[in-house]
Design an enzyme around this catalytic site. Sequence first.
Site, PDB file in Angstrom:
ATOM      1  N   ASN A 154      57.760  37.702  22.500  1.00 54.07           N
ATOM      2  CA  ASN A 154      58.007  38.698  21.456  1.00 54.07           C
ATOM      3  C   ASN A 154      57.961  40.138  21.955  1.00 54.07           C
ATOM      4  O   ASN A 154      58.688  40.996  21.459  1.00 54.07           O
ATOM      5  CB  ASN A 154      57.023  38.511  20.308  1.00 54.07           C
ATOM      6  CG  ASN A 154      57.312  37.258  19.500  1.00 54.07           C
ATOM      7  OD1 ASN A 154      58.459  36.826  19.402  1.00 54.07           O
ATOM      8  ND2 ASN A 154      56.279  36.649  18.942  1.00 54.07           N
ATOM      9  N   ASN A 176      54.039  42.702  19.882  1.00 54.86           N
ATOM     10  CA  ASN A 176      55.332  42.424  19.253  1.00 54.86           C
ATOM     11  C   ASN A 176      56.164  43.661  18.964  1.00 54.86           C
ATOM     12  O   ASN A 176      57.340  43.546  18.621  1.00 54.86           O
ATOM     13  CB  ASN A 176      55.128  41.639  17.950  1.00 54.86           C
ATOM     14  CG  ASN A 176      54.550  40.258  18.205  1.00 54.86           C
ATOM     15  OD1 ASN A 176      54.283  39.878  19.339  1.00 54.86           O
ATOM     16  ND2 ASN A 176      54.354  39.505  17.134  1.00 54.86           N
ATOM     17  N   ASP A 216      53.324  38.532  30.798  1.00 49.06           N
ATOM     18  CA  ASP A 216      52.850  37.160  30.946  1.00 49.06           C
ATOM     19  C   ASP A 216      53.963  36.160  30.650  1.00 49.06           C
ATOM     20  O   ASP A 216      54.869  36.447  29.869  1.00 49.06           O
ATOM     21  CB  ASP A 216      51.674  36.913  29.997  1.00 49.06           C
ATOM     22  CG  ASP A 216      52.057  37.161  28.541  1.00 49.06           C
ATOM     23  OD1 ASP A 216      52.132  36.196  27.766  1.00 49.06           O
ATOM     24  OD2 ASP A 216      52.292  38.331  28.176  1.00 49.06           O
ATOM     25  N   TYR A 249      41.010  41.962  22.772  1.00 46.60           N
ATOM     26  CA  TYR A 249      42.115  41.375  23.526  1.00 46.60           C
ATOM     27  C   TYR A 249      42.005  41.587  25.036  1.00 46.60           C
ATOM     28  O   TYR A 249      42.810  41.055  25.798  1.00 46.60           O
ATOM     29  CB  TYR A 249      43.451  41.954  23.044  1.00 46.60           C
ATOM     30  CG  TYR A 249      43.743  41.634  21.595  1.00 46.60           C
ATOM     31  CD1 TYR A 249      44.045  40.333  21.208  1.00 46.60           C
ATOM     32  CD2 TYR A 249      43.695  42.624  20.621  1.00 46.60           C
ATOM     33  CE1 TYR A 249      44.308  40.022  19.881  1.00 46.60           C
ATOM     34  CE2 TYR A 249      43.964  42.336  19.287  1.00 46.60           C
ATOM     35  CZ  TYR A 249      44.262  41.032  18.924  1.00 46.60           C
ATOM     36  OH  TYR A 249      44.522  40.728  17.609  1.00 46.60           O
ATOM     37  N   HIS A 264      47.409  37.066  27.394  1.00 44.93           N
ATOM     38  CA  HIS A 264      48.547  37.890  26.960  1.00 44.93           C
ATOM     39  C   HIS A 264      48.483  39.301  27.557  1.00 44.93           C
ATOM     40  O   HIS A 264      49.455  40.054  27.447  1.00 44.93           O
ATOM     41  CB  HIS A 264      48.530  37.978  25.434  1.00 44.93           C
ATOM     42  CG  HIS A 264      49.877  37.817  24.790  1.00 44.93           C
ATOM     43  ND1 HIS A 264      50.990  37.315  25.434  1.00 44.93           N
ATOM     44  CD2 HIS A 264      50.291  38.096  23.510  1.00 44.93           C
ATOM     45  CE1 HIS A 264      52.018  37.283  24.591  1.00 44.93           C
ATOM     46  NE2 HIS A 264      51.617  37.753  23.425  1.00 44.93           N
TER      47      HIS A 264
END
Length: 209
Positions: free
Chosen positions: A113, A67, A92, A18, A23
């Site tokens: 989220n 989340n 973001d 990631y 994100h």
Amino acid sequence: MDETIKIIVGLGNPGREYAETRHNVGFMVLDRLAARLGAVWKADKARKAELAAGPGVLLVKPQTYMNSSGESVGPLMRYFKFTPGQVFVVYDDISFPVGAMRLRAGGSAGGHNGMKSLIAHLGTEKFPRLRIGIGVPGQKDMIGHVLGKFTPEERPLLEETLDKAQDAAYTALKEGFQMAANRFNVKKEKKPKPEKPAPPQEAGEPPQS
């Protein structure tokens, strides 16, 4: 009156897969801020976060996955007896193009989220935040967009924006949130109102100057 910022949180997802994704711009900004403050990241598994202590501030990168970000930040805030107004969050925003950013003193999660989790665990929407544009997905798959990486064409503008965002967070820490908002929120220029035409003159009237 501004509350003194004590915790600055960057939102993102942990793990190499990631890193540098859209994100994760919150993590990217926090890395730059930590370098500026001379703060060193340390893993804290008990608090589900990477933490870096700077002068008068704790930098936080939750390691819960996006989340569930509030599961890390909420307990940290309560442990140190800080208020939600002392927690500044960088994250973001898909409603802004790359290169745009906006400071706000509070508000809803707007479908994000990670922010939904923070609001749930902090118990309020009233905490300062910095939203960073990652491009509007349009017809593209939402998950693919936010978990995708920036294009080579976007990178120069992204780097400039990350530096500006880091500076905004630093200003909020040192000079207060309102000062940062005044300095970094771009104001829309007001279009000049068209001049009203002069009323038609009646016959025999002298010309109007």
